[in-house]
Design a protein around this motif. Sequence first.
Motif, PDB file in Angstrom:
ATOM      1  N   HIS A 144       8.651 -87.864  28.288  1.00  0.00           N
ATOM      2  CA  HIS A 144       7.831 -87.218  27.401  1.00  0.00           C
ATOM      3  C   HIS A 144       6.134 -87.488  27.471  1.00  0.00           C
ATOM      4  O   HIS A 144       5.329 -87.357  26.407  1.00  0.00           O
ATOM      5  CB  HIS A 144       8.054 -87.486  25.773  1.00  0.00           C
ATOM      6  CG  HIS A 144       9.605 -87.427  25.623  1.00  0.00           C
ATOM      7  ND1 HIS A 144      10.512 -86.187  26.065  1.00  0.00           N
ATOM      8  CD2 HIS A 144      10.478 -88.100  25.284  1.00  0.00           C
ATOM      9  CE1 HIS A 144      11.491 -86.221  25.779  1.00  0.00           C
ATOM     10  NE2 HIS A 144      11.722 -87.398  25.316  1.00  0.00           N
ATOM     11  N   THR A 229       3.800 -80.874  22.457  1.00  0.00           N
ATOM     12  CA  THR A 229       4.789 -81.334  23.000  1.00  0.00           C
ATOM     13  C   THR A 229       6.066 -80.145  22.570  1.00  0.00           C
ATOM     14  O   THR A 229       5.450 -79.451  21.594  1.00  0.00           O
ATOM     15  CB  THR A 229       5.455 -82.851  22.464  1.00  0.00           C
ATOM     16  OG1 THR A 229       6.621 -83.173  23.096  1.00  0.00           O
ATOM     17  CG2 THR A 229       5.561 -82.839  20.956  1.00  0.00           C
ATOM     18  N   SER A 271       4.976 -84.127  28.300  1.00  0.00           N
ATOM     19  CA  SER A 271       3.970 -83.496  27.294  1.00  0.00           C
ATOM     20  C   SER A 271       2.570 -83.804  27.669  1.00  0.00           C
ATOM     21  O   SER A 271       2.111 -84.847  28.258  1.00  0.00           O
ATOM     22  CB  SER A 271       4.385 -84.241  25.952  1.00  0.00           C
ATOM     23  OG  SER A 271       5.716 -83.949  25.431  1.00  0.00           O
TER      24      SER A 271
END
Length: 384
Positions: A144, A229, A271
């Motif tokens: 992430h 994200t 992200s």
Amino acid sequence: MAYSTPPPVDHPGTFIEEELESRRWTQADLAYILSWDASQLNKLIKGGTSITPDTAVALGDAFAMPAEFFMNLQKMYDLQKARKADPGVKTRATWVSIFPVREMIKRGWLAETEADLLDLQMMRFFDANRIEDIPLIGCEAVAHAAKKTGYDEITGTQLVWLHRVRRIAAAATAPNYDRTKLVEALPDIRAHMLDSEDFGEIPNLLWHCGVRVVFVQQLPGSKIDGVCTWLDDQPVIGLSLRLDRPDNLCFVLRHEIEHVLQEDGKATIYSHVDVFDPDRDEAGLPDEERRADIAAAEFLIPQEKLTSFMLRKGKWISETDVLAFSARHNIHPSVVIGQIQNRRHRAGDTRAFAFLRRYLTKVHEHFMSWPLRDGWDTVAEIGL
């Protein structure tokens, strides 16, 4: 990894007694050599007292051995007899060395409990089934987390902030994302950037397009302004309001909207974690970051118009000039001021950020009624 149990260590007095036997000395002989009272020596041999540095030097001279030998004997014995360390020390140290655990507890993201529950809390925070699956702990890849905009790897503090954004967003049910609605909403979003009193309506405009906006106050020691994200097919924009000024808010928000429109990061586990530093290397930015920067700047102010304005006015841009230019382009004066400051700074003006600073008022107060927020004396109720 298994470790063998070290053999037991006797009190240094045991060695002294054995050494006396090997030399055929009595305790009285050694007491005489040391110029000690016999009872004092007997107490040491029986383990009633410890070897001090002075004692180690005296015994070293008596036995023709290094004083350090006797000090090491005492140290090994003392360590063996010391109270076993709290098993939670290692657990806490492992987490604190990477993540801002104390700040997470202070912010109400973790409960202050026994160390054996800390592992479980951290796994829940990162939505991981095993400790090994937590980024920066058990693997090299940072789940992430994007390649940052010209910076090195993401820090543990920034990663914690990002996951807090994701957890707050995941706890809220939003309409399905509709790209067409988002494109159609852009003029309304732009119109709400004219007056700071209207800033607070922007998250709701994005919500109706299926874009969740989450505000999480910056964690101490970290630099992070925004993130795009994805939770499955649903985009999330996280904002820290780090600089807490209108120009930064408007630029970062539109930058992240561009990531949403382009679906940057949707097809990967990464992200876009963005830090807007005036000294960052623009040439070293990834293509998607440069594209989002250009879109944000142009959305706020037509860049050719700003260039022409600055060339005509030179270094003598007045407050009246800025207010007239911002009114002509229907944008908050701080946005014009911020872009002028940044351009001048990149041109080498060391006083660029002093230009009309009084217009760069705080903006976080405009979002305190928005439910998806954490910080500013508020803790999002999402559970552990």
